[in-house]
Write a protein that holds these residues in place. Structure first.
Motif, short mmCIF file in Angstrom:
data_model
loop_
_atom_site.label_atom_id
_atom_site.label_comp_id
_atom_site.label_asym_id
_atom_site.label_seq_id
_atom_site.Cartn_x
_atom_site.Cartn_y
_atom_site.Cartn_z
N GLY A 18 0.81 -1.22 0.00
CA GLY A 18 0.00 0.00 0.00
C GLY A 18 0.84 1.26 0.00
N LEU A 21 -0.96 4.30 -0.36
CA LEU A 21 -1.89 4.53 0.75
C LEU A 21 -1.13 4.92 2.01
CD1 LEU A 21 -4.34 1.51 0.28
CD2 LEU A 21 -4.93 3.93 0.11
N ARG A 24 0.07 1.52 4.15
CA ARG A 24 -0.91 0.69 4.85
C ARG A 24 -1.15 -0.58 4.03
NH1 ARG A 24 -6.02 4.51 5.69
NH2 ARG A 24 -6.78 2.66 6.82
N PRO A 25 -0.71 -1.73 4.52
CA PRO A 25 -0.91 -2.97 3.75
C PRO A 25 -2.38 -3.18 3.42
CG PRO A 25 0.61 -3.34 5.56
CD PRO A 25 0.02 -1.97 5.76
N LYS A 26 -2.68 -3.45 2.16
CA LYS A 26 -4.07 -3.55 1.73
C LYS A 26 -4.79 -4.71 2.39
CE LYS A 26 -3.33 -1.23 -2.70
NZ LYS A 26 -3.48 -1.32 -4.17
N LEU A 29 -6.62 -3.57 5.54
CA LEU A 29 -7.61 -2.50 5.53
C LEU A 29 -8.93 -3.04 6.07
CD1 LEU A 29 -6.92 -0.90 2.03
CD2 LEU A 29 -6.33 0.06 4.27
N ALA A 59 3.67 -6.95 5.96
CA ALA A 59 2.99 -7.21 7.23
C ALA A 59 2.40 -8.62 7.29
CB ALA A 59 1.90 -6.16 7.47
N GLU A 62 1.48 -9.81 10.78
CA GLU A 62 0.28 -9.17 11.32
C GLU A 62 -0.99 -9.74 10.68
OE1 GLU A 62 3.63 -6.20 11.84
OE2 GLU A 62 2.99 -7.71 10.37
N ASP A 109 -7.43 -5.94 -3.29
CA ASP A 109 -7.86 -4.55 -3.15
C ASP A 109 -9.11 -4.19 -3.94
OD1 ASP A 109 -6.80 -4.60 -5.68
OD2 ASP A 109 -5.37 -2.96 -5.37
N PRO A 192 -5.58 7.15 -1.21
CA PRO A 192 -6.50 7.51 -0.11
C PRO A 192 -7.90 7.87 -0.57
CG PRO A 192 -4.34 8.42 0.34
CD PRO A 192 -4.27 7.83 -1.05
N LEU A 195 -10.53 5.03 -0.50
CA LEU A 195 -10.92 4.35 0.74
C LEU A 195 -12.43 4.32 0.95
CD1 LEU A 195 -8.10 5.63 3.12
CD2 LEU A 195 -8.37 3.32 2.20
#
Length: 206
Positions: A18, A21, A24-26, A29, A59, A62, A109, A192, A195
């Motif tokens: 991302g 973005l 920010r890893p998609k 989201l 990530a 995570e 995405d 962004p 989103l």
């Protein structure tokens, strides 16, 4: 008795970081209260794909902690910064050991792409299509389907962020376009300003 079709695997490319973005890893989201990767993986399984393979990158640790992907095979792609092509190759390599006769490849995405689009691709394959792609108003998009005999060529052609585009372009006359504009929205979450797509209903165009 009719001969059963080999299973069709699902391959979800969910490794992107991302960058546009803000890093920010998609996959992580939020979408309807859960990580976006869960919706995308569920679209493949509910659309008829099995097994479902999810390629992780940015990530990855995570994602494994926060997303419920117990029904999926997870593949880490340490080369994810090289682009989508590396994730496509990693996923196809992981599926080589399965008995899948084809694979549906989707992107993490696109929250507006749900099981209905996946199901239509499977129907096209069962009707004889070896290469198929969802289309929107006649324009080729995602998801895409590749019969197993195409996997080697797809992997060889995948480079950078092009994914399978070069292979599909080279074999355009053999690609069955499956219209999905009435059941899916192909817009992706890239910057962004996109989103807002995460607040819509999955699988339904505006």
């Amino acid at each position: 008795m009719p001969v059963p079709h080999p299973p069709v695997a699902g391959l979800l490319l969910a490794a992107g970081g991302g960058r546009r973005l803000g890093g920010r890893p998609k996959a992580l989201l939020g979408f309807r209260g859960r990580p976006l990767v869960e919706h995308a993986a569920r679209a493949l399984s509910e659309g008829g794909c099995a097994p479902v393979c999810v390629v992780l990158g940015a990530a990855a640790a995570e994602v494994r902690v926060h997303a419920d992907l117990a029904h999926c095979t997870l593949v880490d792609n340490p080369r994810w910064p090289d682009g989508m092509g590396s994730s496509l190759r990693a996923g196809l390599a992981a599926l080589e050991a399965t008995d899948a006769g084809a694979v549906v490849v989707s992107l993490v995405d696109q929250p507006g792409v749900g099981a209905a689009a996946v199901s239509r691709l499977l129907a096209a394959h069962r009707a004889g299509a070896g290469l198929a792609a969802a289309s929107y108003g006649g324009e080729r998009g995602h998801p895409v389907l590749f019969a197993r005999e195409h996997w080697e060529g797809v992997a060889r052609a995948a480079a950078g962020d092009r994914g399978a585009r070069a292979y599909l372009r080279a074999h355009a006359s053999a690609v069955t376009l499956v219209e999905c504009a009435d059941v899916a929205d192909p817009r992706d979450v890239d910057v962004p300003e996109d989103l807002g797509l995460l607040s819509g209903s999955p699988g339904r165009p505006d």
